[in-house]
Design a protein around this motif. Structure first.
Motif, PDB file in Angstrom:
ATOM      1  N   VAL A  88       0.893  -1.226   0.046  1.00 16.78           N
ATOM      2  CA  VAL A  88       0.092  -0.106   0.172  1.00 16.78           C
ATOM      3  C   VAL A  88       0.790   1.535  -0.049  1.00 16.78           C
ATOM      4  N   ARG A  89       0.370   2.283  -0.563  1.00 12.12           N
ATOM      5  CA  ARG A  89       1.082   3.557  -0.553  1.00 12.12           C
ATOM      6  C   ARG A  89       0.234   4.697  -0.241  1.00 12.12           C
ATOM      7  N   TRP A  90       0.576   5.819   0.299  1.00 14.38           N
ATOM      8  CA  TRP A  90      -0.110   6.994   0.500  1.00 14.38           C
ATOM      9  C   TRP A  90       0.283   7.890  -0.532  1.00 14.38           C
ATOM     10  N   ILE A  91      -0.826   8.589  -1.257  1.00 12.06           N
ATOM     11  CA  ILE A  91      -0.762   9.089  -2.262  1.00 12.06           C
ATOM     12  C   ILE A  91      -1.406  10.658  -2.029  1.00 12.06           C
ATOM     13  N   GLU A  92      -0.645  11.689  -2.030  1.00 12.47           N
ATOM     14  CA  GLU A  92      -1.218  12.907  -1.731  1.00 12.47           C
ATOM     15  C   GLU A  92      -2.209  13.311  -2.896  1.00 12.47           C
ATOM     16  N   TYR A 134     -10.029   3.773  -7.287  1.00  9.42           N
ATOM     17  CA  TYR A 134      -9.303   4.393  -8.470  1.00  9.42           C
ATOM     18  C   TYR A 134      -9.007   3.426  -9.557  1.00  9.42           C
ATOM     19  N   GLN A 135      -9.022   4.025 -10.702  1.00 16.14           N
ATOM     20  CA  GLN A 135      -8.811   3.321 -12.241  1.00 16.14           C
ATOM     21  C   GLN A 135      -7.472   3.835 -12.471  1.00 16.14           C
ATOM     22  N   MET A 136      -6.750   2.781 -13.090  1.00 13.75           N
ATOM     23  CA  MET A 136      -5.522   3.041 -13.701  1.00 13.75           C
ATOM     24  C   MET A 136      -5.550   2.853 -15.109  1.00 13.75           C
ATOM     25  N   SER A 137      -4.549   2.953 -15.632  1.00 10.13           N
ATOM     26  CA  SER A 137      -4.630   2.615 -17.150  1.00 10.13           C
ATOM     27  C   SER A 137      -4.860   1.248 -17.463  1.00 10.13           C
ATOM     28  N   GLY A 138      -5.634   0.856 -18.564  1.00 11.39           N
ATOM     29  CA  GLY A 138      -6.026  -0.453 -18.880  1.00 11.39           C
ATOM     30  C   GLY A 138      -4.877  -1.198 -19.530  1.00 11.39           C
ATOM     31  N   LYS A 139      -5.372  -2.682 -19.768  1.00  6.55           N
ATOM     32  CA  LYS A 139      -4.145  -3.275 -20.254  1.00  6.55           C
ATOM     33  C   LYS A 139      -5.153  -4.570 -20.989  1.00  6.55           C
ATOM     34  N   ASP A 140      -4.814  -4.904 -22.158  1.00  8.53           N
ATOM     35  CA  ASP A 140      -5.535  -5.987 -22.961  1.00  8.53           C
ATOM     36  C   ASP A 140      -7.155  -5.890 -22.730  1.00  8.53           C
ATOM     37  N   GLY A 141      -7.514  -4.543 -23.162  1.00  6.07           N
ATOM     38  CA  GLY A 141      -8.888  -4.364 -23.287  1.00  6.07           C
ATOM     39  C   GLY A 141      -9.644  -4.627 -21.830  1.00  6.07           C
ATOM     40  N   ARG A 142      -8.890  -4.441 -20.793  1.00  6.91           N
ATOM     41  CA  ARG A 142      -9.503  -4.556 -19.407  1.00  6.91           C
ATOM     42  C   ARG A 142      -9.068  -3.477 -18.744  1.00  6.91           C
ATOM     43  N   ALA A 143     -10.146  -3.005 -17.798  1.00 10.23           N
ATOM     44  CA  ALA A 143      -9.956  -1.964 -16.855  1.00 10.23           C
ATOM     45  C   ALA A 143      -8.970  -2.491 -15.270  1.00 10.23           C
ATOM     46  N   ALA A 150     -10.105   6.628   1.437  1.00 10.43           N
ATOM     47  CA  ALA A 150      -9.803   8.213   1.334  1.00 10.43           C
ATOM     48  C   ALA A 150      -9.597   8.901   2.781  1.00 10.43           C
ATOM     49  N   ASP A 151      -8.709   9.798   2.497  1.00 10.78           N
ATOM     50  CA  ASP A 151      -8.044  10.552   3.746  1.00 10.78           C
ATOM     51  C   ASP A 151      -9.459  11.112   4.546  1.00 10.78           C
ATOM     52  N   PRO A 152      -9.664  10.497   5.808  1.00 15.38           N
ATOM     53  CA  PRO A 152     -11.061  11.185   6.384  1.00 15.38           C
ATOM     54  C   PRO A 152     -10.878  12.568   6.715  1.00 15.38           C
ATOM     55  N   TRP A 153      -9.621  13.206   6.863  1.00 17.21           N
ATOM     56  CA  TRP A 153      -9.569  14.675   7.472  1.00 17.21           C
ATOM     57  C   TRP A 153      -9.351  15.470   6.240  1.00 17.21           C
ATOM     58  N   ARG A 160     -12.613  12.843  -2.992  1.00 15.52           N
ATOM     59  CA  ARG A 160     -11.329  13.288  -3.484  1.00 15.52           C
ATOM     60  C   ARG A 160     -10.344  13.989  -2.736  1.00 15.52           C
ATOM     61  N   GLY A 161      -8.978  13.636  -3.070  1.00 15.58           N
ATOM     62  CA  GLY A 161      -7.891  14.118  -2.277  1.00 15.58           C
ATOM     63  C   GLY A 161      -6.956  13.136  -1.930  1.00 15.58           C
ATOM     64  N   PRO A 162      -6.229  13.343  -0.983  1.00 13.17           N
ATOM     65  CA  PRO A 162      -5.242  12.329  -0.515  1.00 13.17           C
ATOM     66  C   PRO A 162      -5.775  10.893  -0.204  1.00 13.17           C
ATOM     67  N   ALA A 163      -5.098   9.843  -0.481  1.00 14.46           N
ATOM     68  CA  ALA A 163      -5.700   8.596  -0.135  1.00 14.46           C
ATOM     69  C   ALA A 163      -4.580   7.587   0.042  1.00 14.46           C
ATOM     70  N   LEU A 164      -4.895   6.395   0.710  1.00 10.92           N
ATOM     71  CA  LEU A 164      -3.889   5.281   0.620  1.00 10.92           C
ATOM     72  C   LEU A 164      -4.599   4.167  -0.352  1.00 10.92           C
ATOM     73  N   VAL A 165      -3.772   3.960  -1.298  1.00 11.48           N
ATOM     74  CA  VAL A 165      -4.161   2.812  -1.996  1.00 11.48           C
ATOM     75  C   VAL A 165      -3.367   1.520  -2.119  1.00 11.48           C
ATOM     76  N   CYS A 166      -3.864   0.375  -2.673  1.00 11.25           N
ATOM     77  CA  CYS A 166      -3.225  -0.683  -2.422  1.00 11.25           C
ATOM     78  C   CYS A 166      -2.867  -0.897  -4.179  1.00 11.25           C
ATOM     79  N   LEU A 167      -1.476  -1.220  -4.346  1.00  8.63           N
ATOM     80  CA  LEU A 167      -0.898  -1.143  -5.726  1.00  8.63           C
ATOM     81  C   LEU A 167      -0.890  -2.670  -6.150  1.00  8.63           C
TER      82      LEU A 167
END
Length: 304
Positions: A88-92, A134-143, A150-153, A160-167
């Motif tokens: 996981v990574r925190w992204i502003e 969140y949705q990242m770039s697709g590959k082989d015709g699949r999302a 989402a950052d609760p504060w 919308r805003g800072p979030a911690l996402v699983c990579l």
């Protein structure tokens, strides 16, 4: 696991923004070659490669369809294991990385009936944390979707805003570029995964707050113990002084003074015992273990 890499890059590095054709690359289908070229070149330059070497490696990435996402947020943290996920990574600013927000977990999936996980130990008031997709770039015709919270504060009401996402992306069903996301049955699983991450974060936050409040109460109880002990010692000294000078005091007056002092001593001792009981209670948790050693308890105890 997809072949996706993240790296920091200076703001001055020219990277093509997600506009026009590239703007729709996150909706499924192949990532546009111009977006792969711009991001790949910036990524390899950041790795210390020369310009000519970066061009060669960029062409290989275009040929193989490897997407490399340069990280424009200097305050973004490194990936780590947390909340039951390996990476996981925190992204502003997730959207600055080319991620497109799909929505909050409870808005995407009707099977999630609540509107967020409470962060307060009482579980019925204060802030809530919500799973986000969140949705990242697709590959082989699949999302490809990324789950997180989402950052609760610092996020707005839409998430919308800072979030911690699983990579570790979850691959959706095969869609055309203009396919509606409601048709992607994988979104339900992604939403539940995001809600699970948010739930574990909320549980840890509630435990932290409970330990913090217990540490703060323990510090106050410690102060009460010290104050009660000091007053108790002073009352004992006063009582001994009366006993030493009892021959110079009228018997009736001496008895009245000693009686009042004994009542005062009993009250102080009861206060001291109550403060000590409160301090010990602040060390215990509802699970039968102890808060001792918990960083939340330590922070609460040392916070003035």
């Amino acid at each position: 696991m997809s072949n996706v890499e993240f790296s920091a890059v200076a703001w001055a590095t020219p990277v093509r923004p997600l506009v026009g054709k590239a703007e729709h690359c996150v909706w499924g289908g192949e990532t546009p070659a111009e977006q792969i070229r711009a991001a790949s070149y910036a990524w390899w330059r950041r790795q210390g490669r020369t310009a000519s070497a970066a061009v060669v490696l960029m062409r290989e990435d275009v040929a193989t369809g490897t997407v490399r996402v340069p990280r424009h947020c200097p305050e973004a943290s490194q990936s780590q294991a947390a909340y039951g996920e390996d990476r996981v990574r925190w992204i502003e600013d997730p959207e600055a990385l080319g991620l497109r927000m799909v929505g909050l977990a409870h808005d995407v999936c009707s099977g999630i009936t609540h509107r967020g996980r409470f962060l307060h130990p009482d579980g019925c008031l204060g802030e809530v944390v919500c799973g986000v997709i969140y949705q990242m770039s697709g590959k082989d015709g699949r999302a490809r979707y990324l789950a997180g919270y989402a950052d609760p504060w610092n996020s707005d009401e839409t998430g919308r805003g800072p979030a911690l996402v699983c990579l570790d992306p979850m691959v959706g069903a095969r869609l055309d570029r203009y396919g509606a996301r409601d048709h992607d049955y994988v979104l339900g699983s992604v939403a539940h995964r995001a809600d699970r991450i948010a739930g574990r974060m909320a549980e840890e936050e509630r435990d932290y707050r409970q330990a913090y409040e217990a540490g703060r109460d323990a510090r106050q109880a410690g102060r009460d113990m010290r104050e009660a002990a000091a007053r108790y010692a002073g009352a004992l000294r006063a009582c001994r002084a009366v006993l030493r000078n009892r021959h110079g005091i009228d018997v009736a007056d001496a008895r009245l003074i000693v009686k009042e002092q004994i009542a005062h001593l009993r009250g102080l001792f009861a206060r001291l015992r109550s403060a000590r009981k409160t301090f010990r209670k602040c060390l215990e948790t509802r699970h039968g273990s102890t808060h001792a050693g918990h960083h939340g308890w330590s922070n609460g105890y040392t916070d003035h």
